[in-house]
Design a protein around this motif. Structure first.
Motif, PDB file in Angstrom:
ATOM      1  N   GLU A   1     -19.581  41.263  -3.318  1.00  0.00           N
ATOM      2  CA  GLU A   1     -20.354  40.091  -2.924  1.00  0.00           C
ATOM      3  C   GLU A   1     -21.009  39.349  -4.076  1.00  0.00           C
ATOM      4  N   ASP A   2     -21.314  40.027  -5.178  1.00  0.00           N
ATOM      5  CA  ASP A   2     -21.948  39.312  -6.289  1.00  0.00           C
ATOM      6  C   ASP A   2     -20.932  38.756  -7.297  1.00  0.00           C
ATOM      7  N   ASP A   3     -19.658  38.889  -6.999  1.00  0.00           N
ATOM      8  CA  ASP A   3     -18.588  38.366  -7.844  1.00  0.00           C
ATOM      9  C   ASP A   3     -18.479  36.853  -7.631  1.00  0.00           C
ATOM     10  N   PRO A   4     -18.413  36.061  -8.699  1.00  0.00           N
ATOM     11  CA  PRO A   4     -18.273  34.605  -8.537  1.00  0.00           C
ATOM     12  C   PRO A   4     -17.033  34.210  -7.736  1.00  0.00           C
ATOM     13  N   LEU A   5     -15.959  34.973  -7.854  1.00  0.00           N
ATOM     14  CA  LEU A   5     -14.741  34.669  -7.108  1.00  0.00           C
ATOM     15  C   LEU A   5     -14.938  34.906  -5.611  1.00  0.00           C
ATOM     16  N   PHE A   6     -15.767  35.884  -5.266  1.00  0.00           N
ATOM     17  CA  PHE A   6     -16.112  36.125  -3.867  1.00  0.00           C
ATOM     18  C   PHE A   6     -16.786  34.873  -3.307  1.00  0.00           C
ATOM     19  N   ALA A   7     -17.749  34.338  -4.047  1.00  0.00           N
ATOM     20  CA  ALA A   7     -18.456  33.123  -3.623  1.00  0.00           C
ATOM     21  C   ALA A   7     -17.517  31.919  -3.590  1.00  0.00           C
ATOM     22  N   ARG A   8     -16.630  31.828  -4.550  1.00  0.00           N
ATOM     23  CA  ARG A   8     -15.687  30.705  -4.597  1.00  0.00           C
ATOM     24  C   ARG A   8     -14.789  30.714  -3.357  1.00  0.00           C
ATOM     25  N   ARG A   9     -14.358  31.887  -2.927  1.00  0.00           N
ATOM     26  CA  ARG A   9     -13.550  31.968  -1.698  1.00  0.00           C
ATOM     27  C   ARG A   9     -14.332  31.438  -0.507  1.00  0.00           C
ATOM     28  N   ARG A  10     -15.618  31.665  -0.475  1.00  0.00           N
ATOM     29  CA  ARG A  10     -16.440  31.234   0.668  1.00  0.00           C
ATOM     30  C   ARG A  10     -16.742  29.736   0.644  1.00  0.00           C
ATOM     31  N   ALA A  11     -16.398  29.063  -0.449  1.00  0.00           N
ATOM     32  CA  ALA A  11     -16.551  27.603  -0.479  1.00  0.00           C
ATOM     33  C   ALA A  11     -15.619  26.970   0.552  1.00  0.00           C
ATOM     34  N   ARG A  12     -14.553  27.655   0.868  1.00  0.00           N
ATOM     35  CA  ARG A  12     -13.644  27.243   1.943  1.00  0.00           C
ATOM     36  C   ARG A  12     -13.613  28.382   2.961  1.00  0.00           C
TER      37      ARG A  12
ATOM     38  N   GLU B   1     -13.304  28.629   5.998  1.00  0.00           N
ATOM     39  CA  GLU B   1     -12.289  28.647   7.045  1.00  0.00           C
ATOM     40  C   GLU B   1     -11.011  29.374   6.600  1.00  0.00           C
ATOM     41  N   PHE B   2     -10.753  29.410   5.298  1.00  0.00           N
ATOM     42  CA  PHE B   2      -9.598  30.148   4.817  1.00  0.00           C
ATOM     43  C   PHE B   2      -9.848  31.656   4.899  1.00  0.00           C
ATOM     44  N   VAL B   3     -11.061  32.044   4.634  1.00  0.00           N
ATOM     45  CA  VAL B   3     -11.398  33.474   4.727  1.00  0.00           C
ATOM     46  C   VAL B   3     -11.363  33.923   6.182  1.00  0.00           C
ATOM     47  N   THR B   4     -12.062  33.201   7.038  1.00  0.00           N
ATOM     48  CA  THR B   4     -12.094  33.596   8.448  1.00  0.00           C
ATOM     49  C   THR B   4     -10.726  33.419   9.102  1.00  0.00           C
TER      50      THR B   4
ATOM     51  N   SER C   1      -7.746  33.670   7.622  1.00  0.00           N
ATOM     52  CA  SER C   1      -6.857  34.749   7.171  1.00  0.00           C
ATOM     53  C   SER C   1      -7.173  36.047   7.897  1.00  0.00           C
ATOM     54  N   GLU C   2      -8.436  36.322   8.066  1.00  0.00           N
ATOM     55  CA  GLU C   2      -8.814  37.558   8.754  1.00  0.00           C
ATOM     56  C   GLU C   2      -8.431  37.497  10.233  1.00  0.00           C
ATOM     57  N   ALA C   3      -8.591  36.335  10.844  1.00  0.00           N
ATOM     58  CA  ALA C   3      -8.190  36.173  12.245  1.00  0.00           C
ATOM     59  C   ALA C   3      -6.677  36.344  12.389  1.00  0.00           C
ATOM     60  N   CYS C   4      -5.930  35.801  11.455  1.00  0.00           N
ATOM     61  CA  CYS C   4      -4.465  35.971  11.486  1.00  0.00           C
ATOM     62  C   CYS C   4      -4.085  37.433  11.320  1.00  0.00           C
TER      63      CYS C   4
ATOM     64  N   TYR D   1       2.209  36.164   2.924  1.00  0.00           N
ATOM     65  CA  TYR D   1       1.123  35.233   2.553  1.00  0.00           C
ATOM     66  C   TYR D   1      -0.045  36.018   1.952  1.00  0.00           C
ATOM     67  N   GLN D   2      -0.445  37.075   2.624  1.00  0.00           N
ATOM     68  CA  GLN D   2      -1.575  37.877   2.166  1.00  0.00           C
ATOM     69  C   GLN D   2      -1.314  38.428   0.763  1.00  0.00           C
ATOM     70  N   CYS D   3      -0.104  38.886   0.514  1.00  0.00           N
ATOM     71  CA  CYS D   3       0.249  39.420  -0.806  1.00  0.00           C
ATOM     72  C   CYS D   3       0.179  38.327  -1.876  1.00  0.00           C
ATOM     73  N   ARG D   4       0.593  37.137  -1.541  1.00  0.00           N
ATOM     74  CA  ARG D   4       0.545  36.043  -2.513  1.00  0.00           C
ATOM     75  C   ARG D   4      -0.891  35.628  -2.813  1.00  0.00           C
ATOM     76  N   VAL D   5      -1.719  35.606  -1.786  1.00  0.00           N
ATOM     77  CA  VAL D   5      -3.130  35.267  -1.999  1.00  0.00           C
ATOM     78  C   VAL D   5      -3.794  36.325  -2.874  1.00  0.00           C
ATOM     79  N   THR D   6      -3.555  37.594  -2.579  1.00  0.00           N
ATOM     80  CA  THR D   6      -4.193  38.640  -3.400  1.00  0.00           C
ATOM     81  C   THR D   6      -3.687  38.600  -4.837  1.00  0.00           C
ATOM     82  N   ALA D   7      -2.408  38.310  -5.022  1.00  0.00           N
ATOM     83  CA  ALA D   7      -1.868  38.211  -6.386  1.00  0.00           C
ATOM     84  C   ALA D   7      -2.549  37.077  -7.142  1.00  0.00           C
ATOM     85  N   GLY D   8      -2.693  35.940  -6.492  1.00  0.00           N
ATOM     86  CA  GLY D   8      -3.368  34.804  -7.121  1.00  0.00           C
ATOM     87  C   GLY D   8      -4.824  35.099  -7.450  1.00  0.00           C
TER      88      GLY D   8
END
Length: 159
Positions: A13-24, A26-29, A31-34, A146-153
Motif C-alpha cells: 500500500e505504501d508503494d507509489p505504483l500501488f497508488a498510481r494503479r488507484r488513480a484509475r 475502475e481498472f483495479v476493481t 480486473s478483480e471483478a473479472c 490479460y492478467q499476466c500482461r498487466v502484471t508483467a507491465g
C-alpha cells in the motif's frame, strides 16, 4: 484494498505504483471483478472451480508468471481436483477427452493466438462443449492472459 494483481507484482500500500494503479480505480476493481467472474461465476456452465483454477495456473505458467501460477496453484490445492485436473494445471497434454482438447485450446490461444481458427472451436464442440462453455472457456483464457500482461507491465514499472 489489495487485489490479485498487486499480490502477484508484490505491491504494497505504501508503494507509489500501488497508488498510481488507484488513480484509475475502475481498472483495479474491474480486473478483480473479472477475476471473480471467470473463476467463480454464479453459473459455471459445467466448468467447475477446479478446472478453471487449473487452466489459470497452466496459462500463467505458459506466460512465465511464476507468482500468478503459484497463487492459482495454492487455491487449486484447496479444491477437490482430481489427478487429471491437477495434471492439466501442471502442463500435461496426454489427458483424457475433453481435458486434452481444452488444454490444447488454452495453449494455442496463449502461445499462438493468430493461428487459432474456427476448426479449433469445432474441436471443442466435437468433444461435447456447449456454446456457453466455449464462451466461458474463452473468457477465462482471455482474462488470465490479460492478467499476466498487466502484471508483467507493472513489474517493469516497479523495477
Amino acid at each position: 484494498m489489495m487485489d490479485a494483481i498487486d499480490a502477484a507484482v508484490g505491491l504494497v500500500e505504501d508503494d507509489p505504483l500501488f497508488a498510481r494503479r488507484r488513480a484509475r480505480a475502475e481498472f483495479v476493481t474491474g480486473s478483480e471483478a473479472c477475476r471473480h467472474a471467470v473463476l467463480t461465476p454464479a453459473d459455471d456452465h459445467g466448468l467447475g472451480p477446479a478446472l478453471r483454477l487449473a487452466l489459470a495456473c497452466r496459462i500463467a505458467t505458459l506466460n512465465a508468471d511464476a507468482a500468478l501460477a503459484a497463487s492459482y496453484r495454492a487455491i487449486l490445492a484447496d479444491t477437490d481436483a482430481d489427478a487429471d485436473t491437477r495434471a492439466l494445471a501442471d502442463g500435461a497434454s496426454a489427458l483424457p477427452s475433453p481435458l486434452s482438447t481444452i488444454a490444447r485450446q488454452a495453449d494455442l490461444v496463449t502461445t499462438h493466438n493468430p493461428s487459432a481458427s474456427q476448426a479449433d472451436i469445432a474441436a471443442l464442440v466435437q468433444v461435447g462443449l456447449s456454446n456457453p462453455q466455449i464462451v466461458a472457456l474463452s473468457e477465462l483464457i482471455a482474462f488470465v492472459n490479460y492478467q499476466c500482461r498487466v502484471t508483467a507491465g507493472l513489474r517493469l514499472l516497479k523495477d
